[in-house]
Write a protein that holds these residues in place. Sequence first.
Motif, PDB file in Angstrom:
ATOM      1  N   ALA A  91       0.850  -1.192   0.000  1.00 34.44           N
ATOM      2  CA  ALA A  91       0.000   0.000   0.000  1.00 34.44           C
ATOM      3  C   ALA A  91       0.886   1.243   0.000  1.00 34.44           C
ATOM      4  O   ALA A  91       1.972   1.242   0.569  1.00 34.44           O
ATOM      5  CB  ALA A  91      -0.925   0.020   1.215  1.00 34.44           C
ATOM      6  N   VAL A  92       0.400   2.293  -0.677  1.00 30.22           N
ATOM      7  CA  VAL A  92       1.085   3.588  -0.690  1.00 30.22           C
ATOM      8  C   VAL A  92       0.109   4.633  -0.184  1.00 30.22           C
ATOM      9  O   VAL A  92      -1.054   4.681  -0.616  1.00 30.22           O
ATOM     10  CB  VAL A  92       1.561   3.970  -2.107  1.00 30.22           C
ATOM     11  CG1 VAL A  92       2.448   5.218  -2.053  1.00 30.22           C
ATOM     12  CG2 VAL A  92       2.311   2.821  -2.762  1.00 30.22           C
ATOM     13  N   HIS A  93       0.565   5.475   0.721  1.00 30.57           N
ATOM     14  CA  HIS A  93      -0.294   6.495   1.337  1.00 30.57           C
ATOM     15  C   HIS A  93       0.316   7.871   1.082  1.00 30.57           C
ATOM     16  O   HIS A  93       1.525   8.065   1.277  1.00 30.57           O
ATOM     17  CB  HIS A  93      -0.411   6.257   2.841  1.00 30.57           C
ATOM     18  CG  HIS A  93      -0.745   4.839   3.205  1.00 30.57           C
ATOM     19  ND1 HIS A  93      -2.002   4.306   3.035  1.00 30.57           N
ATOM     20  CD2 HIS A  93       0.043   3.827   3.693  1.00 30.57           C
ATOM     21  CE1 HIS A  93      -1.997   3.034   3.423  1.00 30.57           C
ATOM     22  NE2 HIS A  93      -0.772   2.728   3.818  1.00 30.57           N
ATOM     23  N   TYR A  94      -0.521   8.803   0.647  1.00 36.69           N
ATOM     24  CA  TYR A  94      -0.057  10.162   0.378  1.00 36.69           C
ATOM     25  C   TYR A  94      -0.294  11.016   1.620  1.00 36.69           C
ATOM     26  O   TYR A  94      -1.440  11.292   1.978  1.00 36.69           O
ATOM     27  CB  TYR A  94      -0.784  10.728  -0.834  1.00 36.69           C
ATOM     28  CG  TYR A  94      -0.306  12.091  -1.269  1.00 36.69           C
ATOM     29  CD1 TYR A  94       1.049  12.422  -1.261  1.00 36.69           C
ATOM     30  CD2 TYR A  94      -1.207  13.050  -1.711  1.00 36.69           C
ATOM     31  CE1 TYR A  94       1.482  13.663  -1.671  1.00 36.69           C
ATOM     32  CE2 TYR A  94      -0.788  14.297  -2.136  1.00 36.69           C
ATOM     33  CZ  TYR A  94       0.561  14.601  -2.106  1.00 36.69           C
ATOM     34  OH  TYR A  94       0.993  15.842  -2.519  1.00 36.69           O
ATOM     35  N   ALA A  95       0.783  11.418   2.266  1.00 37.61           N
ATOM     36  CA  ALA A  95       0.680  12.125   3.547  1.00 37.61           C
ATOM     37  C   ALA A  95      -0.045  13.465   3.419  1.00 37.61           C
ATOM     38  O   ALA A  95      -0.630  13.949   4.395  1.00 37.61           O
ATOM     39  CB  ALA A  95       2.072  12.341   4.136  1.00 37.61           C
ATOM     40  N   LYS A  96      -0.011  14.055   2.217  1.00 34.32           N
ATOM     41  CA  LYS A  96      -0.615  15.374   2.026  1.00 34.32           C
ATOM     42  C   LYS A  96      -1.974  15.272   1.336  1.00 34.32           C
ATOM     43  O   LYS A  96      -2.501  16.262   0.835  1.00 34.32           O
ATOM     44  CB  LYS A  96       0.324  16.258   1.209  1.00 34.32           C
ATOM     45  CG  LYS A  96       1.674  16.491   1.898  1.00 34.32           C
ATOM     46  CD  LYS A  96       2.606  17.337   1.045  1.00 34.32           C
ATOM     47  CE  LYS A  96       3.949  17.533   1.751  1.00 34.32           C
ATOM     48  NZ  LYS A  96       4.894  18.340   0.948  1.00 34.32           N
ATOM     49  N   GLY A  97      -2.528  14.074   1.307  1.00 37.93           N
ATOM     50  CA  GLY A  97      -3.829  13.870   0.683  1.00 37.93           C
ATOM     51  C   GLY A  97      -4.967  14.160   1.640  1.00 37.93           C
ATOM     52  O   GLY A  97      -4.849  14.984   2.550  1.00 37.93           O
ATOM     53  N   LYS A  98      -6.077  13.451   1.476  1.00 39.38           N
ATOM     54  CA  LYS A  98      -7.255  13.679   2.312  1.00 39.38           C
ATOM     55  C   LYS A  98      -6.968  13.216   3.739  1.00 39.38           C
ATOM     56  O   LYS A  98      -6.682  12.034   3.974  1.00 39.38           O
ATOM     57  CB  LYS A  98      -8.455  12.929   1.734  1.00 39.38           C
ATOM     58  CG  LYS A  98      -8.854  13.422   0.348  1.00 39.38           C
ATOM     59  CD  LYS A  98     -10.017  12.628  -0.219  1.00 39.38           C
ATOM     60  CE  LYS A  98     -10.388  13.139  -1.606  1.00 39.38           C
ATOM     61  NZ  LYS A  98     -11.505  12.353  -2.198  1.00 39.38           N
ATOM     62  N   PRO A  99      -7.053  14.132   4.728  1.00 34.20           N
ATOM     63  CA  PRO A  99      -6.657  13.802   6.104  1.00 34.20           C
ATOM     64  C   PRO A  99      -7.427  12.631   6.695  1.00 34.20           C
ATOM     65  O   PRO A  99      -6.827  11.774   7.365  1.00 34.20           O
ATOM     66  CB  PRO A  99      -6.939  15.102   6.879  1.00 34.20           C
ATOM     67  CG  PRO A  99      -6.905  16.177   5.844  1.00 34.20           C
ATOM     68  CD  PRO A  99      -7.424  15.547   4.587  1.00 34.20           C
ATOM     69  N   TRP A 100      -8.742  12.560   6.475  1.00 36.63           N
ATOM     70  CA  TRP A 100      -9.527  11.498   7.092  1.00 36.63           C
ATOM     71  C   TRP A 100      -9.136  10.135   6.504  1.00 36.63           C
ATOM     72  O   TRP A 100      -8.985   9.156   7.242  1.00 36.63           O
ATOM     73  CB  TRP A 100     -11.022  11.739   6.906  1.00 36.63           C
ATOM     74  CG  TRP A 100     -11.879  10.642   7.464  1.00 36.63           C
ATOM     75  CD1 TRP A 100     -12.692   9.808   6.775  1.00 36.63           C
ATOM     76  CD2 TRP A 100     -11.977  10.249   8.836  1.00 36.63           C
ATOM     77  NE1 TRP A 100     -13.300   8.917   7.620  1.00 36.63           N
ATOM     78  CE2 TRP A 100     -12.886   9.167   8.904  1.00 36.63           C
ATOM     79  CE3 TRP A 100     -11.414  10.706  10.020  1.00 36.63           C
ATOM     80  CZ2 TRP A 100     -13.213   8.535  10.089  1.00 36.63           C
ATOM     81  CZ3 TRP A 100     -11.740  10.087  11.217  1.00 36.63           C
ATOM     82  CH2 TRP A 100     -12.622   9.010  11.237  1.00 36.63           C
ATOM     83  N   ARG A 101      -8.942  10.098   5.208  1.00 38.27           N
ATOM     84  CA  ARG A 101      -8.535   8.847   4.566  1.00 38.27           C
ATOM     85  C   ARG A 101      -7.155   8.417   5.068  1.00 38.27           C
ATOM     86  O   ARG A 101      -6.930   7.236   5.359  1.00 38.27           O
ATOM     87  CB  ARG A 101      -8.527   9.020   3.045  1.00 38.27           C
ATOM     88  CG  ARG A 101      -8.063   7.780   2.292  1.00 38.27           C
ATOM     89  CD  ARG A 101      -8.109   8.014   0.783  1.00 38.27           C
ATOM     90  NE  ARG A 101      -7.550   6.883   0.058  1.00 38.27           N
ATOM     91  CZ  ARG A 101      -8.200   5.774  -0.212  1.00 38.27           C
ATOM     92  NH1 ARG A 101      -9.460   5.635   0.175  1.00 38.27           N
ATOM     93  NH2 ARG A 101      -7.619   4.789  -0.876  1.00 38.27           N
ATOM     94  N   TYR A 102      -6.249   9.375   5.181  1.00 37.67           N
ATOM     95  CA  TYR A 102      -4.900   9.058   5.661  1.00 37.67           C
ATOM     96  C   TYR A 102      -4.958   8.548   7.103  1.00 37.67           C
ATOM     97  O   TYR A 102      -4.270   7.582   7.459  1.00 37.67           O
ATOM     98  CB  TYR A 102      -4.018  10.299   5.578  1.00 37.67           C
ATOM     99  CG  TYR A 102      -2.584  10.052   5.981  1.00 37.67           C
ATOM    100  CD1 TYR A 102      -1.726   9.322   5.166  1.00 37.67           C
ATOM    101  CD2 TYR A 102      -2.096  10.532   7.193  1.00 37.67           C
ATOM    102  CE1 TYR A 102      -0.412   9.084   5.542  1.00 37.67           C
ATOM    103  CE2 TYR A 102      -0.786  10.299   7.572  1.00 37.67           C
ATOM    104  CZ  TYR A 102       0.049   9.578   6.745  1.00 37.67           C
ATOM    105  OH  TYR A 102       1.341   9.336   7.117  1.00 37.67           O
ATOM    106  N   ALA A 103      -5.809   9.173   7.923  1.00 41.08           N
ATOM    107  CA  ALA A 103      -5.938   8.730   9.312  1.00 41.08           C
ATOM    108  C   ALA A 103      -6.459   7.296   9.370  1.00 41.08           C
ATOM    109  O   ALA A 103      -5.951   6.464  10.131  1.00 41.08           O
ATOM    110  CB  ALA A 103      -6.870   9.671  10.070  1.00 41.08           C
ATOM    111  N   GLN A 104      -7.467   6.991   8.556  1.00 36.81           N
ATOM    112  CA  GLN A 104      -8.026   5.639   8.545  1.00 36.81           C
ATOM    113  C   GLN A 104      -7.000   4.598   8.109  1.00 36.81           C
ATOM    114  O   GLN A 104      -6.889   3.525   8.713  1.00 36.81           O
ATOM    115  CB  GLN A 104      -9.230   5.581   7.601  1.00 36.81           C
ATOM    116  CG  GLN A 104     -10.508   6.165   8.158  1.00 36.81           C
ATOM    117  CD  GLN A 104     -11.654   5.967   7.183  1.00 36.81           C
ATOM    118  OE1 GLN A 104     -11.551   6.308   6.005  1.00 36.81           O
ATOM    119  NE2 GLN A 104     -12.750   5.417   7.676  1.00 36.81           N
ATOM    120  N   LYS A 105      -6.276   4.906   7.041  1.00 33.26           N
ATOM    121  CA  LYS A 105      -5.361   3.939   6.452  1.00 33.26           C
ATOM    122  C   LYS A 105      -4.040   3.819   7.198  1.00 33.26           C
ATOM    123  O   LYS A 105      -3.368   2.780   7.113  1.00 33.26           O
ATOM    124  CB  LYS A 105      -5.078   4.321   4.985  1.00 33.26           C
ATOM    125  CG  LYS A 105      -6.295   4.318   4.088  1.00 33.26           C
ATOM    126  CD  LYS A 105      -6.814   2.898   3.876  1.00 33.26           C
ATOM    127  CE  LYS A 105      -7.953   2.880   2.870  1.00 33.26           C
ATOM    128  NZ  LYS A 105      -8.465   1.509   2.629  1.00 33.26           N
TER     129      LYS A 105
END
Length: 348
Positions: A91-105
């Motif tokens: 999985a790859v997560h974009y730290a500057k993307g949507k905050p709620w999605r980043y928090a969940q993932k």
Amino acid sequence: MKQKDWKRKRRFRQAFARLIGKVRNKPRGKGPYEGPKNSFIILAQEKFGDAILLTPLLKNLKSRFPGASLEIVAFSKAVYGFFRSDTRVDAVHYAKGKPWRYAQKVLFRKFDILFNTKDHPSTNFLLQTLLVRARCKVGIDNEYHAGIYDYLAETDFHSPIALKNCSLLGVLGAPLVPEECRPYIPPMPVSEAVRRFLGELEEGSLYGVNISAGSPKRYWTGESWRKFVDAFPEERFVVLCSPGDAQQKKRLEEACGNIVPSPETGNIHEAELITKKLKALVTPDTAMVHVASCANTPVIGLYGKAPQDLSRFSPFLVDYRMVVSSTALVRNIDAGAVAKAFRDLRGY
């Protein structure tokens, strides 16, 4: 960025790191980490070259811990896209993307091991170190990481970045074998035009020149490229570039009769496929130096006068020559010096 502003930001990052170290005050772990190694989350640096030089670590982790999940936190869209096509990455997560999605993932979960790939203090990377939950947090040894991480991976500041990233293996009790640290490019789409060109290109028939670079100070001039190519009328060349330099590529192809016209590459994987077929590549200090390492193609690198770039970002695991400017600007390198390195690499 002005030098004054850059120094102010550096002092802030250093002070921030020291404050975190004093507050956390973690004792430095001794010996290899013996806890669970089933999930890794890695904070990846922001540029294409950084991403390429992280791949040896991913390859080694998957080889030594085949059941473990590898996840990447990216801080730029370019690196996010690069790792999304890597089959070794879960999985790859974009730290500057949507905050709620980043928090969940990421932030609502717990990982076994977090690894910060930066060997100097970075505000964003330090914040993610604090926010991401992990049983074991590992940083690269430097004075500003003291007290923040459970373990510090020991490596010389001037070590090649590919080996510096793989220093995590030492913390995990997995011996580092430099020969197993060749980087790679994940598979990406290949256009029909590039496929046709590759099919017509006889392996080892051309030399390559890459005219693009990651910053203005690393560009060589169009006049210098033309002088260099014209110095070897008996050889055939192909020009590689990023989309923004397509017009300069076309001008060179039209001006030099020994340049074979080629299609524009749409991604770095296409550039690698062409590089694999070359006898050697001439390029400024940019990601294409490391693409040559992936392709195991000899390379001549054009560098500014910066000791840390010459040691940490030099060509890796390939035959190479380095031509160094007398200043910080690659454009100040004389075409004759590059021609001399080219003759030396050819051996005649």
